[in-house]
Design an enzyme around this catalytic site. Structure first.
Site, PDB file in Angstrom:
ATOM      1  N   SER A 160       0.835  -1.207   0.000  1.00  0.00           N
ATOM      2  CA  SER A 160       0.000   0.000   0.000  1.00  0.00           C
ATOM      3  C   SER A 160       0.865   1.249   0.000  1.00  0.00           C
ATOM      4  CB  SER A 160      -0.946  -0.007   1.189  1.00  0.00           C
ATOM      5  OG  SER A 160      -0.205   0.064   2.366  1.00  0.00           O
TER       6      SER A 160
ATOM      7  N   HIS B 200     -12.010  -5.770  -0.310  1.00  0.00           N
ATOM      8  CA  HIS B 200     -10.905  -5.454   0.613  1.00  0.00           C
ATOM      9  C   HIS B 200     -11.245  -5.999   1.993  1.00  0.00           C
ATOM     10  CE1 HIS B 200      -8.285  -2.492  -1.608  1.00  0.00           C
ATOM     11  NE2 HIS B 200      -9.201  -2.833  -2.489  1.00  0.00           N
TER      12      HIS B 200
ATOM     13  N   ASP C  63      -1.382  -0.981  -3.782  1.00  0.00           N
ATOM     14  CA  ASP C  63      -2.667  -1.046  -3.072  1.00  0.00           C
ATOM     15  C   ASP C  63      -2.968   0.328  -2.455  1.00  0.00           C
ATOM     16  OD1 ASP C  63      -4.863  -2.384  -1.892  1.00  0.00           O
ATOM     17  OD2 ASP C  63      -3.737  -2.655  -0.021  1.00  0.00           O
TER      18      ASP C  63
ATOM     19  N   GLY D  65     -10.055  -8.740   3.582  1.00  0.00           N
ATOM     20  CA  GLY D  65     -10.326 -10.186   3.596  1.00  0.00           C
ATOM     21  C   GLY D  65     -10.117 -10.838   4.962  1.00  0.00           C
TER      22      GLY D  65
ATOM     23  N   HIS E 288     -11.355  -2.960   7.197  1.00  0.00           N
ATOM     24  CA  HIS E 288      -9.903  -3.175   7.225  1.00  0.00           C
ATOM     25  C   HIS E 288      -9.456  -3.518   8.638  1.00  0.00           C
ATOM     26  CE1 HIS E 288      -9.187  -0.615   3.398  1.00  0.00           C
ATOM     27  NE2 HIS E 288      -8.853  -1.858   3.134  1.00  0.00           N
TER      28      HIS E 288
HETATM   29  O1  G3H Z   1      -5.950  -3.425   0.950  1.00  0.00           O
HETATM   30  C1  G3H Z   1      -5.680  -4.303   1.782  1.00  0.00           C
HETATM   31  C2  G3H Z   1      -6.697  -4.981   2.503  1.00  0.00           C
HETATM   32  O2  G3H Z   1      -7.940  -4.580   2.210  1.00  0.00           O
HETATM   33  C3  G3H Z   1      -6.355  -5.773   3.681  1.00  0.00           C
HETATM   34  O3  G3H Z   1      -7.360  -5.783   4.670  1.00  0.00           O
HETATM   35  O4  G3H Z   1      -5.947  -6.244   6.643  1.00  0.00           O
HETATM   36  O5  G3H Z   1      -8.399  -6.477   6.753  1.00  0.00           O
HETATM   37  O6  G3H Z   1      -7.051  -8.102   5.445  1.00  0.00           O
HETATM   38  P1  G3H Z   1      -7.168  -6.713   5.940  1.00  0.00           P
HETATM   39 ZN    ZN Z   2      -7.793  -2.383   1.412  1.00  0.00          ZN
END
Ligand code: G3H
Ligand code: ZN
Length: 277
Positions: free
Chosen positions: A50, A205, A82, A207, A178
């Site tokens: 990111s 996003h 990202d 996950g 997130h």
């Molecule tokens: O862009 C990255 C993600 O959306 C990661 O989200 O940390 O909840 O798996 P997470």
């Molecule tokens: Zn994300």
């Protein structure tokens, strides 16, 4: 294997009927564990970093590391920016060899979001690189970025947003969050509606923490990509935290780093298998 262009990876996913995981990396151990996980399952996806993480490692450091770790692999992997936050980050990533880009201007008003995404799409398409954009805001914490805002994607905006931005993938906000501090609560009827309108594949996003059966259910709704960050970060941190709890004198960094790579690889393999069962 060389890094795969994002459009080629999307075609590969469509042909194989698989959901592509995007794993966020931060450092060498995470990157190595992710690549080993892709390689042992034989199913491809994204390594993502990111914009906020680029304050720690430059796009070139990340791209060089990923490329050398992939020297002997055969599984298709794209390197993805990202939550790209600026045109400068996008440009630096493309210069470094990234093969897929996300621009996140979802904090801006609708019209400004469109303008910013459009500008980046024009630049990336010139280099033949696909762009993911976000409509609606995802609540939670990612690296040093905390968002209190929880604005679900408005289905009425979807067609216009895609048409005017010319984006290639659409990240949706449907109750996904997130990080690990909030509980996701996916709105499947909203996903259904968005999916029936969207002319481009969708991205989920946040996950980490979403039950896998729900991810598989979302896959049926034109989902092509699902992002995992915190899950792997926890696997890394727990390796060192657990060792320290057991022995406050621990200093064997080499063994623990290797163990963390093994643990991250294990999570990557489990996630790849679960989402494509
Ligand atoms: O862009 C990255 C993600 O959306 C990661 O989200 O940390 O909840 O798996 P997470
Ligand atoms: Zn994300």
């Amino acid at each position: 294997m060389k890094l795969v262009n994002g459009f080629t990876l999307m075609d590969y996913a469509k042909k194989k009927g698989i959901l592509l995981p995007a794993f966020n990396t931060t450092n060498y151990e995470l990157t190595s564990g992710i690549i080993k996980g892709f390689e042992s399952t034989g199913l491809g996806g994204y390594i993502a970093i990111s914009s906020s993480n680029l304050k720690l490692s430059s796009p070139k450091i990340i791209a060089d590391m990923v490329k050398s770790l992939m020297a002997d692999t055969t599984t298709p992997v794209s390197l993805h920016l990202d939550h790209g936050k600026s045109f400068e980050d996008v440009k630096a990533c493309i210069d470094a060899g990234f093969t897929s880009i996300m621009v996140d201007a979802s904090h801006l008003p609708f019209e400004e979001n469109i303008q910013e995404v459009r500008r980046i799409v024009e630049y990336c398409h010139f280099y033949g690189i696909p762009v993911e954009a976000e409509l609606g805001a995802i609540q939670g914490k990612e690296d040093d970025h905390v968002s209190e805002e929880d604005a679900k994607t408005n289905p009425d905006d979807v067609a216009e947003f895609i048409e005017r931005t010319d984006c290639d993938l659409l990240a949706v906000s449907i109750g996904n969050v997130h990080g690990m501090d909030l509980t996701p609560n996916l709105d499947f009827s909203l996903l259904d509606e968005i999916s029936s309108i969207s002319s481009v594949p969708l991205v989920l996003h946040g996950g980490s923490g979403i039950p896998f059966d729900q991810v598989r259910k979302a896959k049926e709704k034109n989902l092509i990509k699902v992002n995992y960050g915190s899950d792997l970060r926890q696997a890394f941190i727990r390796t060192f935290g657990g060792a320290y709890e057991q022995n406050h004198n621990e200093f064997d960094l080499m063994s623990l780093s290797k163990e963390s790579i093994f643990n991250i690889q294990g999570r990557v393999e489990a996630i790849i298998k679960e989402i494509n069962m």
